[in-house]
Design a protein around this motif. Structure first.
Motif, PDB file in Angstrom:
ATOM      1  N   PHE A 142       0.854  -1.185   0.000  1.00 47.33           N
ATOM      2  CA  PHE A 142       0.000   0.000   0.000  1.00 47.33           C
ATOM      3  C   PHE A 142       0.894   1.242   0.000  1.00 47.33           C
ATOM      4  O   PHE A 142       1.650   1.475   0.947  1.00 47.33           O
ATOM      5  CB  PHE A 142      -0.892   0.039   1.241  1.00 47.33           C
ATOM      6  N   ALA A 143       0.819   2.037  -1.051  1.00 45.47           N
ATOM      7  CA  ALA A 143       1.610   3.265  -1.137  1.00 45.47           C
ATOM      8  C   ALA A 143       0.932   4.380  -0.363  1.00 45.47           C
ATOM      9  O   ALA A 143      -0.295   4.457  -0.289  1.00 45.47           O
ATOM     10  CB  ALA A 143       1.803   3.669  -2.590  1.00 45.47           C
ATOM     11  N   SER A 144       1.743   5.267   0.205  1.00 50.99           N
ATOM     12  CA  SER A 144       1.222   6.411   0.942  1.00 50.99           C
ATOM     13  C   SER A 144       2.246   7.532   0.840  1.00 50.99           C
ATOM     14  O   SER A 144       3.164   7.479   0.010  1.00 50.99           O
ATOM     15  CB  SER A 144       0.958   6.030   2.404  1.00 50.99           C
ATOM     16  N   SER A 145       2.078   8.555   1.654  1.00 53.08           N
ATOM     17  CA  SER A 145       3.038   9.650   1.685  1.00 53.08           C
ATOM     18  C   SER A 145       3.129  10.177   3.101  1.00 53.08           C
ATOM     19  O   SER A 145       2.196  10.031   3.895  1.00 53.08           O
ATOM     20  CB  SER A 145       2.647  10.768   0.716  1.00 53.08           C
ATOM     21  N   ILE A 146       4.261  10.789   3.410  1.00 49.87           N
ATOM     22  CA  ILE A 146       4.522  11.301   4.748  1.00 49.87           C
ATOM     23  C   ILE A 146       4.710  12.815   4.654  1.00 49.87           C
ATOM     24  O   ILE A 146       5.486  13.293   3.829  1.00 49.87           O
ATOM     25  CB  ILE A 146       5.775  10.646   5.350  1.00 49.87           C
ATOM     26  N   GLY A 147       4.008  13.547   5.492  1.00 53.00           N
ATOM     27  CA  GLY A 147       4.132  14.999   5.475  1.00 53.00           C
ATOM     28  C   GLY A 147       2.950  15.664   4.812  1.00 53.00           C
ATOM     29  O   GLY A 147       2.269  15.058   3.973  1.00 53.00           O
ATOM     30  N   PRO A 148       2.697  16.940   5.140  1.00 45.52           N
ATOM     31  CA  PRO A 148       1.500  17.637   4.641  1.00 45.52           C
ATOM     32  C   PRO A 148       1.490  17.863   3.144  1.00 45.52           C
ATOM     33  O   PRO A 148       0.430  17.985   2.538  1.00 45.52           O
ATOM     34  CB  PRO A 148       1.532  18.974   5.403  1.00 45.52           C
ATOM     35  N   THR A 149       2.665  17.915   2.527  1.00 47.21           N
ATOM     36  CA  THR A 149       2.704  18.140   1.080  1.00 47.21           C
ATOM     37  C   THR A 149       2.963  16.856   0.310  1.00 47.21           C
ATOM     38  O   THR A 149       3.045  16.875  -0.913  1.00 47.21           O
ATOM     39  CB  THR A 149       3.793  19.168   0.730  1.00 47.21           C
ATOM     40  N   GLY A 150       3.117  15.747   1.041  1.00 47.65           N
ATOM     41  CA  GLY A 150       3.368  14.471   0.377  1.00 47.65           C
ATOM     42  C   GLY A 150       4.738  14.364  -0.250  1.00 47.65           C
ATOM     43  O   GLY A 150       4.949  13.578  -1.171  1.00 47.65           O
ATOM     44  N   GLN A 151       5.691  15.162   0.276  1.00 45.93           N
ATOM     45  CA  GLN A 151       7.014  15.175  -0.345  1.00 45.93           C
ATOM     46  C   GLN A 151       7.830  13.928  -0.025  1.00 45.93           C
ATOM     47  O   GLN A 151       8.844  13.672  -0.668  1.00 45.93           O
ATOM     48  CB  GLN A 151       7.802  16.426   0.088  1.00 45.93           C
ATOM     49  N   HIS A 152       7.392  13.164   0.975  1.00 43.00           N
ATOM     50  CA  HIS A 152       8.129  11.954   1.340  1.00 43.00           C
ATOM     51  C   HIS A 152       7.266  10.732   1.036  1.00 43.00           C
ATOM     52  O   HIS A 152       6.366  10.395   1.806  1.00 43.00           O
ATOM     53  CB  HIS A 152       8.497  11.975   2.825  1.00 43.00           C
ATOM     54  N   PRO A 153       7.484  10.042  -0.080  1.00 39.63           N
ATOM     55  CA  PRO A 153       6.697   8.836  -0.373  1.00 39.63           C
ATOM     56  C   PRO A 153       6.985   7.746   0.648  1.00 39.63           C
ATOM     57  O   PRO A 153       8.095   7.643   1.185  1.00 39.63           O
ATOM     58  CB  PRO A 153       7.164   8.430  -1.774  1.00 39.63           C
ATOM     59  N   GLY A 154       5.975   6.944   0.922  1.00 44.73           N
ATOM     60  CA  GLY A 154       6.138   5.867   1.883  1.00 44.73           C
ATOM     61  C   GLY A 154       5.207   4.717   1.581  1.00 44.73           C
ATOM     62  O   GLY A 154       4.434   4.747   0.611  1.00 44.73           O
ATOM     63  N   PHE A 155       5.281   3.693   2.406  1.00 46.30           N
ATOM     64  CA  PHE A 155       4.430   2.511   2.265  1.00 46.30           C
ATOM     65  C   PHE A 155       3.991   2.049   3.644  1.00 46.30           C
ATOM     66  O   PHE A 155       4.707   2.229   4.635  1.00 46.30           O
ATOM     67  CB  PHE A 155       5.185   1.359   1.585  1.00 46.30           C
ATOM     68  N   LEU A 156       2.806   1.433   3.703  1.00 49.77           N
ATOM     69  CA  LEU A 156       2.451   0.649   4.875  1.00 49.77           C
ATOM     70  C   LEU A 156       3.250  -0.647   4.791  1.00 49.77           C
ATOM     71  O   LEU A 156       3.270  -1.298   3.745  1.00 49.77           O
ATOM     72  CB  LEU A 156       0.952   0.343   4.890  1.00 49.77           C
ATOM     73  N   ARG A 157       3.900  -1.002   5.871  1.00 50.64           N
ATOM     74  CA  ARG A 157       4.818  -2.150   5.808  1.00 50.64           C
ATOM     75  C   ARG A 157       4.074  -3.448   5.476  1.00 50.64           C
ATOM     76  O   ARG A 157       2.992  -3.708   6.019  1.00 50.64           O
ATOM     77  CB  ARG A 157       5.567  -2.304   7.132  1.00 50.64           C
ATOM     78  N   PRO A 158       4.652  -4.290   4.612  1.00 49.96           N
ATOM     79  CA  PRO A 158       4.060  -5.596   4.325  1.00 49.96           C
ATOM     80  C   PRO A 158       4.574  -6.679   5.268  1.00 49.96           C
ATOM     81  O   PRO A 158       4.153  -7.824   5.197  1.00 49.96           O
ATOM     82  CB  PRO A 158       4.518  -5.865   2.893  1.00 49.96           C
ATOM     83  N   GLU A 159       5.523  -6.315   6.125  1.00 43.02           N
ATOM     84  CA  GLU A 159       6.110  -7.214   7.111  1.00 43.02           C
ATOM     85  C   GLU A 159       6.732  -6.343   8.196  1.00 43.02           C
ATOM     86  O   GLU A 159       6.918  -5.138   8.002  1.00 43.02           O
ATOM     87  CB  GLU A 159       7.195  -8.090   6.472  1.00 43.02           C
ATOM     88  N   THR A 160       7.073  -6.928   9.324  1.00 41.98           N
ATOM     89  CA  THR A 160       7.692  -6.146  10.400  1.00 41.98           C
ATOM     90  C   THR A 160       9.214  -6.217  10.376  1.00 41.98           C
ATOM     91  O   THR A 160       9.876  -5.547  11.154  1.00 41.98           O
ATOM     92  CB  THR A 160       7.203  -6.633  11.778  1.00 41.98           C
ATOM     93  N   ALA A 161       9.775  -7.007   9.486  1.00 36.15           N
ATOM     94  CA  ALA A 161      11.194  -7.350   9.548  1.00 36.15           C
ATOM     95  C   ALA A 161      12.140  -6.159   9.434  1.00 36.15           C
ATOM     96  O   ALA A 161      13.169  -6.110  10.108  1.00 36.15           O
ATOM     97  CB  ALA A 161      11.525  -8.371   8.458  1.00 36.15           C
ATOM     98  N   GLN A 162      11.817  -5.199   8.546  1.00 42.76           N
ATOM     99  CA  GLN A 162      12.782  -4.123   8.302  1.00 42.76           C
ATOM    100  C   GLN A 162      13.080  -3.313   9.563  1.00 42.76           C
ATOM    101  O   GLN A 162      14.181  -2.791   9.725  1.00 42.76           O
ATOM    102  CB  GLN A 162      12.289  -3.214   7.177  1.00 42.76           C
TER     103      GLN A 162
END
Length: 653
Positions: free
Chosen positions: A202-222
């Protein structure tokens, strides 16, 4: 628990589903808004059951193995998963219906259609159905528009071979299978397109302007790997050690249609055991070496077969079937945990990953597969040797050192060739390329350096940099000499053994394995959950709602709660039998009844769920037995030795 015949009636999934829905073990999320596939809410008994499974998991692994527990974030910056390889590789193959656009997972489509055809062949030959429950087979056959049609023996053998190695096929190979065997969408009859990869994150973004792309983790390992240096320091720099974490993970499944078996949000319990790559022995391996497991190795599957064999863990490691002692140790510990919480050992096996299905990071991987009516043999736990992949890629991406530095008891003395540079001559000759030249020389192995030394002795030598540029070296620029070095510290990137548990899948399989019906009450089911995971341990049943019962009910309830035993009072006006019956559906293993004799003589009866056997004794004695039963300190047979059988005679008012 005591043994009882639970096979009076064949497993009926429809009855189990009705029970789970009626008693709110779990239900589709957002149901009054129409629901969203692959998302579920757990009700009171389901939440308690999950919490108890996790509690036992923590005791079995974190406490007993002295693991370091973590709780890391769900939202993850994109560069983390770019480095780990998930952005490029964490995908399944999907196909699209050419007529209505319905999206299906390619391997599941092949599996369902071929299994339905094989079932039609068995019916045509008059053979009994196998694998899943009868109602599930009818459903699959209907979906695949299959009838009882006899197949040629060669076709049957080919279908069985495909199914045995289905997880090993690539996307293009799955497309070829669909064309060769005319596999269409069962619900529409339409052909499907070529398989395409679909990233499950699942793709998402971090920050009010979405300048930092992110993901909901698919596993806890990282989260474990990124905190490795801190974990190592916390463990006083010693390896091996393990970290563990229970948390939510998210996968955007292509077509989740199998209840808790395939969902988009779920709870994982993961362990990362960091170990010396040169020593993957385990100090407690001898404790599990004689444990017998049902194994399905990669060579049998690659040959198109699914024949399992029983081996001890010790023999499997010694013969190279399981890669090393630490991996074998955790496979055995997984087996012990699953049996402890109530999984049927006859429906549990360990299957080794084949070459094409192996995760991009894994050197060896075994899945604990549990048989159920929804997905057949379903992966519920994975146990992988991730080698040094994760720490290596994160170190390379961040330029951070993720290594173990181990002080040696005795220094290692070695002699090796090294290049001694005349930096002034080097800089004058190559200027900005000097660094690339030195790197190219220092990347040479011992033989390469000695060959370069010989060339320089004859005059000049040519060296090629990583960028492919060639430079001429003169003898005045460097000298290659053999020198003696003493090493007092060994530096290495540890390998990782990872057991990863899908809690929801385990929970569902446990419910299936525990469900049965009595001859005299077919409509009401029983969940024979072990006391250690049962949502409620004891049902307190007062015979009457009169006020004189209240002090005893409060006393018994309070004493059980203080002993850490989850008890529930049912003082409704229905019969005692019905009260017990509806709590059998919830898996409550024990019940205590307070009658008029209890008020007069302080006695109490104790009922065991599966056998409905009843015992009687003083309240203190019964409570002592109940607490010991729930804690696993005694068996029901031992409780029966303490308490006499109840003959059904009650004190009257």
């Amino acid at each position: 628990m005591s043994t009882v015949n639970k096979t009076a009636h064949a497993f009926d999934k429809a009855r189990l589903d009705a029970l789970l829905n009626r008693r709110f073990f779990y239900a589709p999320a957002f149901e009054i808004y129409g629901g969203v596939a692959g998302l579920y809410d757990y009700g009171p008994p389901g939440s308690s059951l999950q919490a108890n499974i996790i509690s036992e998991w923590r005791r079995h692994f974190i406490v007993e193995e002295s693991m370091l527990e973590l709780d890391t974030t769900i939202m993850t910056p994109a560069p983390v998963f770019e480095s780990s390889g998930h952005v490029a590789r964490f995908a399944d193959w999907m196909v699209k219906d050419s007529g209505n656009g319905e999206v299906l997972r390619a391997d599941h489509l092949v599996k369902n259609v071929l299994e339905a055809r094989l079932e039609g062949d068995r019916e045509a030959r008059g053979a009994a159905p196998v694998a899943a429950a009868a109602d599930e087979k009818k459903k699959k056959k209907k979906q695949a528009k299959s009838t009882a049609v006899k197949l040629d023996d060669a076709v049957v053998a080919e279908y069985e071979s495909i199914l045995a190695q289905l997880d090993n096929y690539t996307g293009p190979e799955l497309g070829g299978l669909m064309r060769t065997h005319t596999i269409t969408n069962p619900s529409s009859g339409n052909p499907v397109g070529e398989p395409q990869q679909f990233n499950l994150m699942f793709a998402s973004s971090i920050g009010p302007t979405g300048q930092h792309p992110g993901f909901l983790r698919p596993e806890t390992a990282q989260g474990h790997f990124l905190n490795f240096s801190r974990l190592l320091e916390f463990n006083n720099g010693r390896v091996p050690f393990a970290s563990a974490q229970v948390g939510r993970a998210f996968r955007n499944e292509i077509s989740p249609r199998a209840g808790l078996i395939r969902v988009r949000e779920f709870t994982m319990a993961e362990i990362e055991h960091f170990v010396d790559p040169l020593d993957k022995s385990h100090p407690r391996f001898a404790e599990v070496a004689d444990v017998e497991l049902v194994l399905l190795d990669k060579y049998v599957q690659a040959a198109g077969q699914s024949t399992t064999r029983v081996m001890t863990v010790g023999a499997a490691v010694a013969d190279g079937v399981i890669a090393n002692e630490t991996l074998g140790y955790f496979v055995a510990r997984i087996y012990a945990f699953l049996l402890h919480i109530g999984i049927d050992p006859a429906r549990l096996r360990f299957r080794q990953h084949m070459a094409n299905e192996m995760a991009h990071y894994a050197a060896d991987c075994w899945d604990a597969e549990i048989q159920n009516s929804v997905g057949g043999w379903t992966e519920c736990v994975g146990c992988a040797d991730r080698a040094a992949y994760d720490l290596s890629v994160h170190a390379a991406a961040t330029k951070q050192s993720l290594v173990v530095r181990e002080a040696l008891k005795e220094p290692v003395v070695e002699e090796r060739a090294v290049a001694e540079w005349d930096k002034k001559a080097l800089g004058k000759a190559f200027k900005g390329d000097a660094g690339a030249v030195t790197s190219a020389v220092e990347a040479l192995d011992e033989a390469g350096l000695m060959r370069l030394k010989g060339e320089l002795a004859q005059g000049s030598a040519t060296i090629k940099t990583a960028a492919g540029k060639e430079f001429t070296l003169e003898p005045t620029m460097l000298a290659i000499e053999r020198k003696t070095f003493k090493t007092f510290v060994r530096e290495y990137v540890p390998n990782v053994i990872e057991p990863s548990f899908g809690v929801g899948r385990i929970l569902y399989c446990l419910l299936e394995h525990s469900f049965w019906s009595r001859e005299q009450d077919v409509d009401r089911g029983v969940l024979s959950l072990p006391a250690v995971v049962a949502p409620t341990k004891v049902l307190i049943v007062p015979l009457s709602a009169r006020a004189e019962f209240d002090p005893l009910v409060k006393e018994v309830s309070l004493r059980l709660r203080k002993a850490g035993v989850h008890a529930r009072v049912d003082d409704s006006n229905t019969s005692i039998g019905k009260r017990y019956s509806r709590n059998d559906e919830l898996g409550t293993p024990f019940g205590v009844t307070l009658d008029f004799a209890s008020v007069q003589n302080r006695t109490m009866t104790l009922r065991e769920r599966d056998t409905m056997d009843q015992r009687i004794g003083a309240i203190d004695d019964v409570l002592g037995a109940v607490v010991a039963l729930v804690q696993g300190a005694i068996t029901w047979e031992e409780a029966c030795a303490r308490l006499p059988r109840y003959d059904g005679v009650q004190a009257v008012e």
